[in-house]
Design a protein around this motif. Structure first.
Motif, PDB file in Angstrom:
ATOM      1  N   HIS A 448       6.751 -50.463 -14.808  1.00  0.00           N
ATOM      2  CA  HIS A 448       6.024 -51.146 -15.875  1.00  0.00           C
ATOM      3  C   HIS A 448       4.636 -50.524 -16.038  1.00  0.00           C
ATOM      4  N   TYR A 449       3.941 -50.975 -17.041  1.00  0.00           N
ATOM      5  CA  TYR A 449       2.494 -50.782 -17.105  1.00  0.00           C
ATOM      6  C   TYR A 449       1.882 -51.951 -17.860  1.00  0.00           C
ATOM      7  N   ARG A 450       0.624 -52.216 -17.564  1.00  0.00           N
ATOM      8  CA  ARG A 450      -0.103 -53.275 -18.267  1.00  0.00           C
ATOM      9  C   ARG A 450      -1.093 -52.654 -19.234  1.00  0.00           C
ATOM     10  N   LEU A 451      -1.142 -53.209 -20.442  1.00  0.00           N
ATOM     11  CA  LEU A 451      -2.134 -52.790 -21.419  1.00  0.00           C
ATOM     12  C   LEU A 451      -2.718 -54.029 -22.078  1.00  0.00           C
ATOM     13  N   THR A 452      -3.976 -53.926 -22.492  1.00  0.00           N
ATOM     14  CA  THR A 452      -4.601 -55.084 -23.117  1.00  0.00           C
ATOM     15  C   THR A 452      -4.270 -55.137 -24.605  1.00  0.00           C
ATOM     16  N   CYS A 453      -4.449 -56.311 -25.160  1.00  0.00           N
ATOM     17  CA  CYS A 453      -4.280 -56.513 -26.605  1.00  0.00           C
ATOM     18  C   CYS A 453      -5.650 -56.641 -27.277  1.00  0.00           C
ATOM     19  N   LEU A 454      -6.670 -56.037 -26.647  1.00  0.00           N
ATOM     20  CA  LEU A 454      -8.043 -56.141 -27.134  1.00  0.00           C
ATOM     21  C   LEU A 454      -8.454 -54.967 -28.014  1.00  0.00           C
ATOM     22  N   CYS A 455      -7.626 -53.928 -28.064  1.00  0.00           N
ATOM     23  CA  CYS A 455      -8.049 -52.694 -28.726  1.00  0.00           C
ATOM     24  C   CYS A 455      -7.982 -52.816 -30.240  1.00  0.00           C
ATOM     25  N   PRO A 456      -9.086 -52.522 -30.946  1.00  0.00           N
ATOM     26  CA  PRO A 456      -9.046 -52.509 -32.409  1.00  0.00           C
ATOM     27  C   PRO A 456      -8.275 -51.291 -32.906  1.00  0.00           C
ATOM     28  N   GLY A 457      -7.988 -51.261 -34.204  1.00  0.00           N
ATOM     29  CA  GLY A 457      -7.217 -50.145 -34.756  1.00  0.00           C
ATOM     30  C   GLY A 457      -5.834 -50.091 -34.144  1.00  0.00           C
ATOM     31  N   VAL A 458      -5.165 -51.244 -34.120  1.00  0.00           N
ATOM     32  CA  VAL A 458      -3.938 -51.366 -33.353  1.00  0.00           C
ATOM     33  C   VAL A 458      -2.827 -50.457 -33.863  1.00  0.00           C
ATOM     34  N   ASP A 459      -2.766 -50.185 -35.161  1.00  0.00           N
ATOM     35  CA  ASP A 459      -1.726 -49.301 -35.686  1.00  0.00           C
ATOM     36  C   ASP A 459      -1.851 -47.899 -35.099  1.00  0.00           C
ATOM     37  N   GLU A 460      -3.051 -47.361 -35.118  1.00  0.00           N
ATOM     38  CA  GLU A 460      -3.284 -46.024 -34.558  1.00  0.00           C
ATOM     39  C   GLU A 460      -3.019 -46.018 -33.057  1.00  0.00           C
ATOM     40  N   TYR A 461      -3.509 -47.058 -32.399  1.00  0.00           N
ATOM     41  CA  TYR A 461      -3.375 -47.186 -30.949  1.00  0.00           C
ATOM     42  C   TYR A 461      -1.906 -47.215 -30.533  1.00  0.00           C
ATOM     43  N   VAL A 462      -1.122 -48.086 -31.155  1.00  0.00           N
ATOM     44  CA  VAL A 462       0.296 -48.189 -30.809  1.00  0.00           C
ATOM     45  C   VAL A 462       1.039 -46.934 -31.252  1.00  0.00           C
ATOM     46  N   GLY A 463       0.606 -46.333 -32.356  1.00  0.00           N
ATOM     47  CA  GLY A 463       1.208 -45.080 -32.799  1.00  0.00           C
ATOM     48  C   GLY A 463       1.094 -43.993 -31.744  1.00  0.00           C
ATOM     49  N   LYS A 464      -0.033 -43.936 -31.079  1.00  0.00           N
ATOM     50  CA  LYS A 464      -0.213 -42.956 -30.003  1.00  0.00           C
ATOM     51  C   LYS A 464       0.711 -43.260 -28.828  1.00  0.00           C
ATOM     52  N   LEU A 465       0.849 -44.548 -28.502  1.00  0.00           N
ATOM     53  CA  LEU A 465       1.770 -44.934 -27.427  1.00  0.00           C
ATOM     54  C   LEU A 465       3.205 -44.529 -27.760  1.00  0.00           C
ATOM     55  N   GLU A 466       3.606 -44.776 -29.001  1.00  0.00           N
ATOM     56  CA  GLU A 466       4.969 -44.459 -29.421  1.00  0.00           C
ATOM     57  C   GLU A 466       5.223 -42.956 -29.367  1.00  0.00           C
ATOM     58  N   LYS A 467       4.301 -42.183 -29.914  1.00  0.00           N
ATOM     59  CA  LYS A 467       4.459 -40.723 -29.947  1.00  0.00           C
ATOM     60  C   LYS A 467       4.535 -40.166 -28.534  1.00  0.00           C
ATOM     61  N   PHE A 468       3.652 -40.642 -27.657  1.00  0.00           N
ATOM     62  CA  PHE A 468       3.679 -40.151 -26.282  1.00  0.00           C
ATOM     63  C   PHE A 468       4.997 -40.491 -25.613  1.00  0.00           C
ATOM     64  N   HIS A 469       5.458 -41.724 -25.753  1.00  0.00           N
ATOM     65  CA  HIS A 469       6.682 -42.137 -25.058  1.00  0.00           C
ATOM     66  C   HIS A 469       7.870 -41.287 -25.487  1.00  0.00           C
ATOM     67  N   ARG A 470       7.966 -41.029 -26.765  1.00  0.00           N
ATOM     68  CA  ARG A 470       9.088 -40.209 -27.246  1.00  0.00           C
ATOM     69  C   ARG A 470       8.997 -38.792 -26.692  1.00  0.00           C
ATOM     70  N   GLU A 471       7.802 -38.216 -26.658  1.00  0.00           N
ATOM     71  CA  GLU A 471       7.631 -36.861 -26.156  1.00  0.00           C
ATOM     72  C   GLU A 471       7.875 -36.792 -24.656  1.00  0.00           C
ATOM     73  N   PHE A 472       7.401 -37.795 -23.929  1.00  0.00           N
ATOM     74  CA  PHE A 472       7.614 -37.843 -22.484  1.00  0.00           C
ATOM     75  C   PHE A 472       9.104 -37.969 -22.173  1.00  0.00           C
ATOM     76  N   SER A 473       9.801 -38.846 -22.913  1.00  0.00           N
ATOM     77  CA  SER A 473      11.237 -39.041 -22.695  1.00  0.00           C
ATOM     78  C   SER A 473      12.017 -37.766 -22.992  1.00  0.00           C
ATOM     79  N   ALA A 474      11.623 -37.058 -24.055  1.00  0.00           N
ATOM     80  CA  ALA A 474      12.312 -35.808 -24.395  1.00  0.00           C
ATOM     81  C   ALA A 474      12.065 -34.739 -23.327  1.00  0.00           C
ATOM     82  N   LYS A 475      10.873 -34.708 -22.806  1.00  0.00           N
ATOM     83  CA  LYS A 475      10.520 -33.696 -21.786  1.00  0.00           C
ATOM     84  C   LYS A 475      11.332 -33.893 -20.513  1.00  0.00           C
ATOM     85  N   TYR A 476      11.566 -35.141 -20.152  1.00  0.00           N
ATOM     86  CA  TYR A 476      12.234 -35.423 -18.874  1.00  0.00           C
ATOM     87  C   TYR A 476      13.630 -35.995 -19.042  1.00  0.00           C
ATOM     88  N   GLN A 477      14.267 -35.707 -20.182  1.00  0.00           N
ATOM     89  CA  GLN A 477      15.607 -36.259 -20.407  1.00  0.00           C
ATOM     90  C   GLN A 477      16.661 -35.562 -19.522  1.00  0.00           C
TER      91      GLN A 477
END
Length: 477
Positions: A448-477
């Motif tokens: 797991h990991y914990r992240l706060t829900c305090l960060c402004p600009g949530v669309d950009e913020y979550v977009g970065k999380l999504e992009k990273f997760h997909r790239e990380f998963s592809a790298k280590y598939q």
């Protein structure tokens, strides 16, 4: 001459681990310095560090605005002459509140009563009585430098035999508990929350943990409940709370109720908060209870002022005297923290000049936190290999991530826990700092990991999380 080395220090201190301010936070701060000094020439793939590792609402970059009423009262307590120098700058109820406090306290540059300003403790007791419908005495209230100071005090008192006295703690848990137990050579007794049922608390799980502890020669002294949960945001149902109280009575446990997120309710109609003080009193239970609250969370978010309190209930007078003896060693909690506690428990009321702005500000913060939490949970759940309980309370989400054997092997090669390896890669790629689940505790083979829900600009913020997760998963598939 004897040299000072780490090996010469108290071994209990060496055993302390605190993941929230651990390796990732240190590396994030190093990146922040590089960005400040080199700007666009930093060579980093991001232009700012996003501190999603800690519930610190007013931190630079998160920028939750302070509540105006709280800051105005604090300003007049710092410099009472301001009300004459700028007579039109402060509402009349603020001026009256500050005068009332000054008449009780005097200069905030002086020590207060070690247990906290008596007048403020009276106001805390009134707040508790109005909330729960049961009496509360200021003699049972201890003002503290944040809730953490109270938790540390109670655990230090309860560990009567090193490496044998134990405290039941939820897993996942806020690392304050394991860190403090390590500091005082106590034994953590873990009981797992049920992720499949919204991180609910299982009485059977607690009973099993108690049984195992006793078989291992550990003496269980207390049970910690974090409600709403950290890192899970889960809220206990009333029936579960009653079962917890009865279990503590059966096994002679002190109940430590960490309730610092009691006003962070995203779906209050469905998931209301009920204090353990109310449950214990409703049942007429003799269970010893210590309840904690803080100005750092809720919508107040005044982490740096270090203010909080705990209330003792069913605690013998001679034990409470020991608590007083120990807090008196530290002289008193910070005065500005105490003053903010007073504002927390005595906000403006309808008809007061400050009420409309206070209501607007607090409503806006509640709404934004609820919206961010819902949006983030939805988008994280849409990612392959990620599942996330939509937290009904607190300030965090705690998603589970499925990691491939290749990723786990790479983590082992790097000498890291797999979720820490993932979190470090996230920080390196995006500048987002989270806390790996291994710092909170989790079942074997889960990540797991914990992240706060305090960060402004949530669309950009979550977009970065999504992009990273997909790239990380592809790298280590």
């Amino acid at each position: 001459m004897r040299s000072l080395t780490v090996d010469s220090l108290n071994p209990a201190v060496r055993n302390v681990q605190y993941a929230v301010r651990g390796e990732l936070a240190i590396k994030a701060e190093e990146y922040r310095v590089v960005l400040k000094e080199k700007g666009q020439d930093s060579g980093l793939p991001f232009d700012r560090v996003i501190s999603s590792n800690i519930g610190n609402p007013q931190q630079k970059g998160l920028d939750q605005p302070p509540i105006t009423f709280n800051r105005q009262v604090a300003a007049l307590m710092e410099w009472p002459q301001l009300s004459q120098l700028a007579p039109n700058a402060f509402p009349q109820d603020v001026i009256a509140r500050a005068k009332e406090l000054y008449d009780e306290i005097g200069s905030i540059g002086a020590y207060s009563h070690s247990q906290g300003v008596p007048f403020i403790r009276q106001n805390v007791a009134k707040f508790i009585q109005e909330r729960d419908g049961h009496p509360s005495s200021p003699d049972n209230i201890f003002l503290t430098g944040g809730a953490s100071a109270g938790v540390s005090l109670l655990i230090s008192l309860l560990i009567s035999e090193q490496h044998k006295s134990g405290v039941l703690i939820p897993i996942p848990q806020y690392p304050l508990y394991t860190a403090t137990l390590a500091q005082f050579s106590g034994v953590p007794i873990p009981y797992h929350l049920d992720e499949a049922h919204e991180w609910s608390t299982s009485i059977d799980e607690i009973k099993a943990a108690l049984k195992k502890a006793k078989e291992d020669g550990v003496d269980p002294k207390a049970l910690v409940i974090i409600n709403p949960g950290n890192p899970t945001g889960a809220l206990l149902r009333d029936e579960t709370q009653r079962e917890v109280v009865n279990l503590c009575a059966e096994h002679g446990l002190v109940l430590l109720a960490d309730e610092v997120y009691q006003s962070n309710l995203h779906r209050a109609a469905e998931y209301p908060f009920t204090s353990f003080k109310k449950v214990v009193c409703d049942l007429g239970s003799p269970v010893p209870l210590v309840s904690f609250h803080s100005i750092s969370k809720g919508v107040t978010g005044e982490c740096g002022r270090r203010g909080g309190y705990f209330e003792c209930h069913n605690i013998p007078d001679d034990v409470r005297a020991m608590m007083y003896k120990m807090v008196s060693v530290g002289l008193c909690p910070p005065l500005q923290g105490q003053i903010c506690v007073d504002s927390l428990v005595r906000p403006p009321k309808k008809g007061d000049e400050s009420y409309a702005l206070w209501k607007e500000e607090t409503t806006r913060i509640h709404k934004v936190l609820a919206q961010r939490t819902k949006l983030m949970a939805e988008r994280l759940n849409n990612l392959p290999g990620v599942s996330c309980v939509d937290s009904p309370g607190a300030l965090y989400l705690y998603p589970k991530i499925m990691l491939s054997e290749k990723a786990i092997a790479a983590a082992q090669t790097a000498g890291k826990e797999p979720d820490a390896f993932y979190a470090l890669a996230l920080l390196d790629a995006t500048g987002i700092c989270v806390v790996p689940g291994s710092g909170f505790g989790q079942k074997e083979g889960e990540y797991h990991y914990r992240l706060t829900c305090l960060c402004p600009g949530v669309d950009e913020y979550v977009g970065k999380l999504e992009k990273f997760h997909r790239e990380f998963s592809a790298k280590y598939q």
